[in-house]
Scaffold this active site. Structure first.
Site, PDB file in Angstrom:
ATOM      1  N   GLY A   1      -4.633   0.824   1.433  1.00  0.00           N
ATOM      2  CA  GLY A   1      -4.177   2.165   0.904  1.00  0.00           C
ATOM      3  C   GLY A   1      -4.724   3.265   1.622  1.00  0.00           C
ATOM      4  O   GLY A   1      -5.359   2.895   2.707  1.00  0.00           O
TER       5      GLY A   1
ATOM      6  N   GLN B   1      -7.052   5.351   1.628  1.00  0.00           N
ATOM      7  CA  GLN B   1      -8.399   5.478   1.427  1.00  0.00           C
ATOM      8  C   GLN B   1      -9.014   4.103   1.540  1.00  0.00           C
ATOM      9  O   GLN B   1     -10.036   3.927   1.042  1.00  0.00           O
ATOM     10  CB  GLN B   1      -9.090   6.150   0.238  1.00  0.00           C
ATOM     11  N   SER B   2      -8.535   3.061   2.123  1.00  0.00           N
ATOM     12  CA  SER B   2      -8.956   1.927   2.360  1.00  0.00           C
ATOM     13  C   SER B   2     -10.177   1.621   3.031  1.00  0.00           C
ATOM     14  O   SER B   2     -10.502   2.064   4.107  1.00  0.00           O
ATOM     15  CB  SER B   2      -7.760   0.807   3.009  1.00  0.00           C
ATOM     16  N   ASN B   3     -11.147   1.111   2.314  1.00  0.00           N
ATOM     17  CA  ASN B   3     -12.478   0.892   3.080  1.00  0.00           C
ATOM     18  C   ASN B   3     -12.673  -0.123   3.854  1.00  0.00           C
ATOM     19  O   ASN B   3     -13.236  -0.164   5.037  1.00  0.00           O
ATOM     20  CB  ASN B   3     -13.702   0.328   1.985  1.00  0.00           C
TER      21      ASN B   3
ATOM     22  N   ALA C   1      -9.834  -1.030   5.960  1.00  0.00           N
ATOM     23  CA  ALA C   1      -9.001  -0.336   7.098  1.00  0.00           C
ATOM     24  C   ALA C   1     -10.134   0.400   7.938  1.00  0.00           C
ATOM     25  O   ALA C   1     -10.184   0.245   9.190  1.00  0.00           O
ATOM     26  CB  ALA C   1      -8.141   0.521   6.747  1.00  0.00           C
TER      27      ALA C   1
END
Ligand code: PLP
Length: 323
Positions: free
Chosen positions: A64, A66-68, A70
Site C-alpha cells: 500500500g 504507506q507500506s511499512n 516497503a
C-alpha cells in the site's frame, strides 16, 4: 538458512500496567531499528541474504502507499548499496508523508499503480524485471509484506528468542498476540511453536482479511517454509487462531474509538502504537481480555510489530483536528 544481521536483537520484553488484573507483557519489536524498524526487518534479514546469495542488486517489492514493509526494504537497500523499486497502490491521499516520505529520502524508485492493477501485480512485476534485466541489473522480488517461506523464518527465530527470554525471566507466556496482515509473522511463530514442541496459543488479530482468507494465506506460507527446513511440519486450518472482529472500517481505515484507545495506551504506558496494525490489535486484545474470552491465559505476550510512520496527517487530524 543464513541471514544478514540487521535488527537490534533481542528486543526487550516489558510488563504492561494498563491490564491491572491480568499479566500482559509487550515485546518491543518496534525497536528493531529506526527506518528499519518493526517486524519487517526480521523477515528482511533472511530475504536480503537470499538476494545476496543470488547476486542480486535490485530489490523489488510492493504494498500500500504507506507500506511499512516497503519502507524497511527501501532503507535496507540503501544501507547495503543496492537499488530498490517499490510498486505501491495509489490511494486518495498520496502525500509525501510517513513511509512514503522515508522511501523517497532513502532513494527508492516508486511506481504507483491503480487499485485495479494492484489486484494482480504479476504482469507489472514481470515487465519491470525485464526492463531491469535488460539494463544489466539482477532484480530480486520480495512479496508483499515479505511474507513467504524465507521471510517467515525471521519469526521462527523470534519464537526461539522468546523461549530464551522466558528462561531469563523465569516465566512462561502461554499466549502470544500479534497483528495479522499478510500472515508471515503469524506463520513464523506457529512454525516455531510446532518445531519446539510447545503449545502456546498464538493469536493473530486481523487488520486485513476475514479469518478464512487469513488462515488460507498463513497455511500457504507454512507450506513454503518447509523447503528451508530439514524436517518438514504439516499444519491444518484448525491450528490457526485468527480473530477478525477488529478490522473495523477496513485495512488502513480508522475509527475514532481506536485512535482514542491508542491515546489512552500512550498516556498510561508511554508506548506509541500505530493506527493500522498494532493499535487495532492491542484494542482487540484489550476487549478480548475484558470480555473474558482469554481467561485461561496466565501470561500474555503482545508483540509490538512497529508501524509508527503510519501516523499520517489524516489520522492525527482525526484525533486532534488540524491546527
Ligand atoms: C506494523 C506492522 N505490524 C504487523 C504487520 C503484520 O505482519 P504480517 O504482514 O506478517 O502479517 C505489519 C505488516 O505489514 C506491520 O507493518
Amino acid at each position: 538458512m543464513d541471514k544478514i544481521s540487521i535488527a537490534n536483537l533481542p528486543t526487550k520484553i516489558e510488563k504492561l500496567d494498563l491490564f491491572s488484573n491480568q499479566s500482559v507483557f509487550i515485546k518491543r519489536d518496534d525497536q528493531t531499528g529506526m527506518v528499519t524498524s518493526g517486524n519487517k526487518v526480521r523477515k528482511l534479514e533472511y530475504l536480503l541474504k537470499d538476494a545476496q546469495n543470488k547476486g542480486c542488486d535490485y530489490l523489488i517489492t510492493s504494498g500500500g502507499i504507506q507500506s511499512n514493509h516497503a519502507r524497511a526494504t527501501a532503507a535496507i537497500a540503501a544501507k547495503y548499496h543496492m537499488k530498490s523499486l517499490l510498486i505501491l497502490k495509489e490511494s486518495e491521499i498520496n502525500k509525501n508523508e510517513g513511509n512514503l516520505f522515508f522511501n523517497k529520502l532513502v532513494g527508492a524508485e516508486i511506481k504507483l499503480v491503480s487499485e485495479e492493477e494492484y489486484q494482480d501485480l504479476t504482469p507489472i512485476i514481470e515487465e519491470v524485471k525485464k526492463e531491469l534485466t535488460d539494463s544489466g541489473h539482477k532484480p530480486y522480488v520480495i512479496p508483499m509484506g515479505g511474507s513467504n517461506g524465507i521471510g517467515a523464518l525471521g519469526y521462527v527465530e523470534a519464537y526461539d528468542e522468546i523461549l530464551h527470554q522466558e528462561e531469563q525471566l523465569g516465566m512462561v507466556f502461554d499466549t502470544i498476540v500479534i497483528a495479522n496482515g499478510s500472515g508471515g509473522t503469524y506463520a513464523g511463530l506457529l512454525y516455531g511453536n510446532k518445531e519446539c514442541n510447545k503449545s502456546k496459543n498464538i493469536i493473530g488479530i486481523s487488520v486485513l482479511n476475514q479469518k478464512k482468507q487469513a488462515a488460507h494465506d498463513i497455511l500457504h506460507i507454512l507450506e513454503d517454509m518447509n523447503q528451508y527446513k530439514s524436517s518438514p511440519n504439516s499444519f491444518i486450518e484448525n491450528e490457526i487462531n485468527i480473530i477478525d472482529r477488529y478490522i473495523g472500517l477496513g485495512y488502513g481505515k480508522s475509527q475514532i474509538e481506536e485512535l482514542k484507545f491508542i491515546e489512552k495506551f500512550a498516556h498510561e504506558e508511554g508506548i506509541i502504537l500505530d493506527p493500522v496494525y498494532t493499535g487495532k490489535a492491542m484494542y482487540g486484545l484489550y476487549h478480548e481480555l475484558k470480555n473474558g474470552s482469554l481467561q485461561n491465559s496466565q501470561n500474555v505476550l503482545f508483540i509490538h510489530t512497529g508501524g509508527i510512520f503510519g501516523w499520517t496527517d489524516e489520522k492525527i487530524n482525526m484525533l486532534y483536528g488540524s491546527i
